[in-house]
Scaffold this active site. Structure first.
Site, mmCIF file in Angstrom:
data_model
loop_
_atom_site.group_PDB
_atom_site.id
_atom_site.type_symbol
_atom_site.label_atom_id
_atom_site.label_comp_id
_atom_site.label_asym_id
_atom_site.label_seq_id
_atom_site.Cartn_x
_atom_site.Cartn_y
_atom_site.Cartn_z
ATOM 1 N N LYS A 1 -44.751 25.876 -16.409
ATOM 2 C CA LYS A 1 -44.621 26.803 -16.636
ATOM 3 C C LYS A 1 -44.484 28.313 -17.174
ATOM 4 O O LYS A 1 -44.483 28.559 -18.257
ATOM 5 C CB LYS A 1 -43.753 27.030 -15.534
ATOM 6 C CG LYS A 1 -43.413 25.963 -14.087
ATOM 7 C CD LYS A 1 -41.683 25.617 -13.263
ATOM 8 C CE LYS A 1 -42.475 24.710 -11.907
ATOM 9 N NZ LYS A 1 -41.131 25.109 -11.799
ATOM 10 N N ARG B 1 -38.993 16.691 -14.267
ATOM 11 C CA ARG B 1 -40.410 16.723 -13.381
ATOM 12 C C ARG B 1 -41.711 17.445 -14.597
ATOM 13 O O ARG B 1 -41.759 18.273 -14.775
ATOM 14 C CB ARG B 1 -40.365 16.949 -12.477
ATOM 15 C CG ARG B 1 -41.583 17.280 -11.720
ATOM 16 C CD ARG B 1 -41.874 18.236 -9.497
ATOM 17 N NE ARG B 1 -42.626 17.865 -9.234
ATOM 18 C CZ ARG B 1 -43.158 18.843 -8.980
ATOM 19 N NH1 ARG B 1 -43.920 19.740 -9.596
ATOM 20 N NH2 ARG B 1 -45.008 18.281 -8.542
#
Length: 288
Positions: free
Chosen positions: A232, A266
């Site tokens: 991210k 995740r």
């Protein structure tokens, strides 16, 4: 390195009638059946790409496959429910053909889509980035389906979330958000509730690191804690790189997340995450 003093309460999830222990953190592999996810390396819109990715996720040791068809990156295009379901169906058919017993989660904020995935394809978990805010029927639907529910923190929508990053007290506001929604879900009879702080969603770069530093406060809520920081912007914007160059940063943050009490990671990169879980678990089990 500070090892968090997080309560070691035994937790588990009922996935399709199988009681899965969280005494060892689980790895959730991301399957994006989308053409526009933020990380280009994760896009698998074609059937042959989906098949190869599913094999990779399983072979590298994932415990859960998380399939999503609606990109949640900032300013992502909105797609109609029928198109989302069409994409999901193509991926779920491949998963069930290759690995009929696989544990599968569906990443959707739409109640009807979640219901179809559970009823028609045996999906065992619903992963809702909106915490029930984008579809008022979601909580009741999950209660009716009797599947675990991933409750994520986000303000606004994927299209507007980065204009909603103001908090007077970030952690306190997030803890209240989860407590209020958990109470509503419990009142409907939802037993398995996983909390996801939503790294990158409605949060500034500094917010994301503040959240990581205080992750143990969410682990103390007594619910399974899921962390999704894979490649991210909190990594590549800090380092001045790109999603393609963010694997090392992802592993570092996954390590910190596990030390902060995370039960599920995740990730895009399953092999590396599984190795991180093994190393951190061994370290924590070794004692003095």
């Amino acid at each position: 390195m500070i090892f968090r003093n997080v309560p070691n309460k035994p937790l588990s999830l009922n996935l399709g009638g199988e009681l899965v222990s969280l005494s060892r953190p689980l790895v959730m592999g991301i399957l994006n059946v989308t053409p526009d996810s933020f990380y280009a390396g994760s896009r698998t819109p074609a059937p042959e790409q989906i098949e190869a990715r599913v094999h990779q996720i399983v072979d590298e040791g994932a415990d859960i496959i998380d399939i999503g068809a609606y990109s949640s990156r900032p300013q992502a295009d909105d797609i109609a429910p029928d198109e989302e379901m069409r994409r999901l169906a193509s991926g779920l058919e491949i998963i069930r053909k290759l690995y009929p017993q696989a544990h599968v989660s569906v990443d959707t904020f739409r109640a009807d889509v979640a219901s179809r995935c559970v009823r028609e394809y045996g999906v065992q978990m619903v992963n809702d980035i909106s915490g029930g805010e984008l579809d008022p029927r979601m909580f009741e639907t999950v209660a009716d389906l009797k599947v675990p529910y991933i409750l994520m923190h986000m303000k606004g929508t994927p299209q507007t979330m980065m204009q909603q990053t103001h908090y007077d007290h970030l952690i306190a506001e997030m803890l209240y958000y989860f407590a209020e929604r958990i109470a509503r879900l419990e009142s409907l009879g939802v037993n398995d509730i996983i909390i996801d702080p939503g790294f990158g969603f409605s949060k500034t770069l500094d917010d994301n690191y503040r959240l990581m530093n205080r992750l143990d406060e969410f682990a103390r809520m007594g619910r399974p804690l899921l962390v999704g920081i894979s490649r991210k912007s909190m990594i590549y914007k800090l380092l001045g790189t790109s999603p393609d160059e963010s694997l090392n940063g992802t592993s570092v943050l996954n390590t910190l997340a596990l030390l902060g009490g995370a039960h599920i990671l995740r990730v895009h990169d399953v092999k590396e995450a599984a190795e991180t879980v093994k190393i951190v678990s061994k370290t924590l089990q070794s004692g003095d």
